[in-house]
Design a protein around this motif. Structure first.
Motif, mmCIF file in Angstrom:
data_model
loop_
_atom_site.group_PDB
_atom_site.id
_atom_site.type_symbol
_atom_site.label_atom_id
_atom_site.label_comp_id
_atom_site.label_asym_id
_atom_site.label_seq_id
_atom_site.Cartn_x
_atom_site.Cartn_y
_atom_site.Cartn_z
ATOM 1 N N ASN A 162 11.032 77.356 109.556
ATOM 2 C CA ASN A 162 9.728 76.699 109.586
ATOM 3 C C ASN A 162 9.397 76.172 110.979
ATOM 4 O O ASN A 162 8.370 75.533 111.170
ATOM 5 N N VAL A 163 10.296 76.419 111.939
ATOM 6 C CA VAL A 163 10.097 75.924 113.302
ATOM 7 C C VAL A 163 9.205 76.916 114.058
ATOM 8 O O VAL A 163 9.575 78.085 114.228
ATOM 9 N N GLU A 164 8.063 76.459 114.498
ATOM 10 C CA GLU A 164 7.071 77.346 115.093
ATOM 11 C C GLU A 164 7.601 78.107 116.301
ATOM 12 O O GLU A 164 7.333 79.309 116.466
ATOM 13 N N SER A 165 8.374 77.456 117.161
ATOM 14 C CA SER A 165 8.896 78.120 118.359
ATOM 15 C C SER A 165 9.888 79.230 117.992
ATOM 16 O O SER A 165 9.916 80.287 118.633
ATOM 17 N N ILE A 166 10.694 78.984 116.947
ATOM 18 C CA ILE A 166 11.655 80.002 116.507
ATOM 19 C C ILE A 166 10.934 81.161 115.839
ATOM 20 O O ILE A 166 11.259 82.340 116.056
ATOM 21 N N VAL A 167 9.929 80.857 115.020
ATOM 22 C CA VAL A 167 9.133 81.900 114.362
ATOM 23 C C VAL A 167 8.492 82.810 115.408
ATOM 24 O O VAL A 167 8.504 84.046 115.285
ATOM 25 N N LYS A 168 7.939 82.215 116.455
ATOM 26 C CA LYS A 168 7.313 82.990 117.530
ATOM 27 C C LYS A 168 8.357 83.834 118.262
ATOM 28 O O LYS A 168 8.104 85.005 118.598
ATOM 29 N N GLU A 172 4.022 77.764 100.997
ATOM 30 C CA GLU A 172 3.066 77.576 102.085
ATOM 31 C C GLU A 172 3.701 77.032 103.356
ATOM 32 O O GLU A 172 3.151 77.164 104.442
ATOM 33 N N ASP A 173 4.870 76.409 103.237
ATOM 34 C CA ASP A 173 5.549 75.859 104.411
ATOM 35 C C ASP A 173 6.280 76.920 105.223
ATOM 36 O O ASP A 173 6.734 76.663 106.332
ATOM 37 N N LYS A 174 6.432 78.125 104.659
ATOM 38 C CA LYS A 174 7.203 79.166 105.325
ATOM 39 C C LYS A 174 6.340 79.908 106.345
ATOM 40 O O LYS A 174 5.669 80.897 106.022
ATOM 41 N N LEU A 175 6.358 79.447 107.584
ATOM 42 C CA LEU A 175 5.562 80.066 108.644
ATOM 43 C C LEU A 175 6.014 81.487 108.929
ATOM 44 O O LEU A 175 5.215 82.340 109.311
ATOM 45 N N ILE A 176 7.301 81.746 108.729
ATOM 46 C CA ILE A 176 7.862 83.040 109.103
ATOM 47 C C ILE A 176 7.297 84.186 108.266
ATOM 48 O O ILE A 176 7.174 85.308 108.750
ATOM 49 N N ILE A 177 6.921 83.913 107.022
ATOM 50 C CA ILE A 177 6.460 84.976 106.133
ATOM 51 C C ILE A 177 5.189 85.626 106.668
ATOM 52 O O ILE A 177 5.077 86.851 106.744
ATOM 53 N N GLU A 178 4.218 84.799 107.034
ATOM 54 C CA GLU A 178 2.963 85.341 107.565
ATOM 55 C C GLU A 178 3.206 86.136 108.850
ATOM 56 O O GLU A 178 2.618 87.209 109.046
ATOM 57 N N LYS A 179 4.082 85.631 109.719
ATOM 58 C CA LYS A 179 4.383 86.331 110.971
ATOM 59 C C LYS A 179 5.020 87.688 110.704
ATOM 60 O O LYS A 179 4.660 88.694 111.328
ATOM 61 N N LEU A 180 5.956 87.744 109.768
ATOM 62 C CA LEU A 180 6.637 89.001 109.455
ATOM 63 C C LEU A 180 5.678 90.017 108.840
ATOM 64 O O LEU A 180 5.756 91.209 109.139
ATOM 65 N N ILE A 181 4.777 89.543 107.981
ATOM 66 C CA ILE A 181 3.788 90.449 107.384
ATOM 67 C C ILE A 181 2.948 91.102 108.478
ATOM 68 O O ILE A 181 2.706 92.314 108.463
ATOM 69 N N LYS A 182 2.520 90.308 109.442
ATOM 70 C CA LYS A 182 1.697 90.837 110.534
ATOM 71 C C LYS A 182 2.472 91.825 111.398
ATOM 72 O O LYS A 182 1.873 92.697 112.042
ATOM 73 N N ASN A 183 3.800 91.700 111.420
ATOM 74 C CA ASN A 183 4.620 92.566 112.270
ATOM 75 C C ASN A 183 4.967 93.905 111.623
ATOM 76 O O ASN A 183 5.496 94.791 112.299
ATOM 77 N N VAL A 184 4.718 94.052 110.340
ATOM 78 C CA VAL A 184 5.023 95.318 109.665
ATOM 79 C C VAL A 184 4.012 96.377 110.093
ATOM 80 O O VAL A 184 2.802 96.137 110.079
ATOM 81 N N ASP A 185 4.509 97.543 110.466
ATOM 82 C CA ASP A 185 3.638 98.645 110.872
ATOM 83 C C ASP A 185 2.742 99.059 109.706
ATOM 84 O O ASP A 185 3.224 99.309 108.603
ATOM 85 N N LYS A 186 1.443 99.127 109.934
ATOM 86 C CA LYS A 186 0.493 99.405 108.861
ATOM 87 C C LYS A 186 0.554 100.841 108.356
ATOM 88 O O LYS A 186 0.080 101.148 107.253
ATOM 89 N N GLU A 187 1.137 101.731 109.133
ATOM 90 C CA GLU A 187 1.228 103.128 108.723
ATOM 91 C C GLU A 187 2.619 103.497 108.194
ATOM 92 O O GLU A 187 2.746 104.192 107.189
ATOM 93 N N LYS A 188 3.667 103.019 108.861
ATOM 94 C CA LYS A 188 5.026 103.430 108.517
ATOM 95 C C LYS A 188 5.788 102.399 107.680
ATOM 96 O O LYS A 188 6.748 102.747 107.001
ATOM 97 N N GLY A 189 5.384 101.124 107.763
ATOM 98 C CA GLY A 189 6.139 100.071 107.096
ATOM 99 C C GLY A 189 5.718 99.849 105.650
ATOM 100 O O GLY A 189 4.715 100.400 105.178
ATOM 101 N N MET A 190 6.498 99.034 104.940
ATOM 102 C CA MET A 190 6.177 98.688 103.558
ATOM 103 C C MET A 190 6.477 97.222 103.300
ATOM 104 O O MET A 190 7.489 96.695 103.767
ATOM 105 N N ILE A 191 5.583 96.573 102.545
ATOM 106 C CA ILE A 191 5.783 95.188 102.139
ATOM 107 C C ILE A 191 5.993 95.141 100.632
ATOM 108 O O ILE A 191 5.187 95.677 99.863
ATOM 109 N N ILE A 192 7.077 94.504 100.226
ATOM 110 C CA ILE A 192 7.413 94.361 98.811
ATOM 111 C C ILE A 192 7.275 92.887 98.465
ATOM 112 O O ILE A 192 7.844 92.033 99.142
#
Length: 263
Positions: free
Chosen positions: A113-119, A137-157
């Motif tokens: 949940n540490v913003e500097s570590i998430v970044k 909602e406190d898990k900042l890392i989840i939103e960051k990881l979702i944005k990092n998944v490749d929209k063509e090759k990656g998959m989110i479960i």
């Protein structure tokens, strides 16, 4: 010492990026607010039993920003003095520049949940498969990881029963695999007092709850959905789940958490 830490942080990030590329790592990342360690161990058991898949995972609990890059590089996660860190960097650079490629799958449980570590982690973790085991909602890392998944090759479960609405809008831009109790999910998971039932397309399995240790229906559902995305047979997944034993190091942690909750 502070300046050296900044330098070390940068070096580990660069090395982690190079290692992922050189070894053609398939990154399976698990994130959530509970159950991620157990899920990682069971998923590792399931995948490691498959012929032709070389897989490893981070073993030590994530406790600081260097845990993840060290796990990617395959080095022990511990504190080191100046000379030890310098020697580690030297070995890592030498191996990445001169050593052979070692393609494999790496399972990472990632939580902060540490913003500097998430970044920081977000600058080099690009999941091929992201399992959002459960959401908070406190898990900042989840939103960051979702944005990092490749929209063509990656998959989110993800668990459609628990993912917040704001994140559901984000995941719709990607290839997804949903699991949950409702019939509209790709994998339908239902639990009663006696058993857990899972249905995927025309395949269906039922597991007696007495044979399952340490995880709920939706944790098992997340693991099963991830393994299915790798074309692993649902019967094989169920077989490994029944055999699964929680590692001693995790049992100690679970017991410690239970004692703290009682206090």
């Amino acid at each position: 010492m502070f300046l050296f830490r900044i330098y070390l942080r940068l070096q580990l990030k660069i090395l982690a990026k190079l290692a992922i590329r050189k070894h053609k790592m398939e990154l399976i990342v698990i994130s959530g607010w509970y159950g991620t360690e157990v899920a990682k161990e069971l998923l590792y058991d399931v995948i490691s039993k498959q012929n032709g898949i070389k897989v490893r995972r981070n073993i030590k609990e994530v406790w600081w920003d260097f845990t993840i890059p060290l796990s990617i590089l395959g080095y022990r996660d511990r504190k080191r003095n100046f000379i030890e860190w310098w020697w580690l960097l030297t070995r890592a650079w030498t191996y990445l520049l001169l050593g052979p490629s070692n393609p494999h799958t790496l399972i990472l449980s990632v939580d902060s949940n540490v913003e500097s570590i998430v970044k920081y982690w977000g600058s080099f973790i690009k999941p091929d498969i992201l399992l959002v085991l459960n959401d908070n909602e406190d898990k900042l890392i989840i939103e960051k990881l979702i944005k990092n998944v490749d929209k063509e090759k990656g998959m989110i479960i993800y668990n459609d029963d628990t993912l917040r609405k704001s994140l559901k809008k984000l995941v719709k831009k990607h290839s997804t695999f949903t699991y949950g109790r409702d019939k509209g999910n790709d994998l339908v998971v239902k639990q009663n007092k006696q058993s857990i039932e899972m249905k995927y397309k025309k395949s269906q399995i039922k597991i007696n709850t007495k044979n399952l240790r340490g995880f709920s229906d939706l944790i098992l559902g997340g693991i099963t959905a991830t393994a299915l995305s790798l074309d692993i047979n649902i019967e094989d997944i169920g077989f490994e789940a029944v055999k699964f034993q929680i590692p001693t190091r995790l049992l100690a942690k679970i017991k410690s958490n239970l004692i703290e909750d009682k206090l």
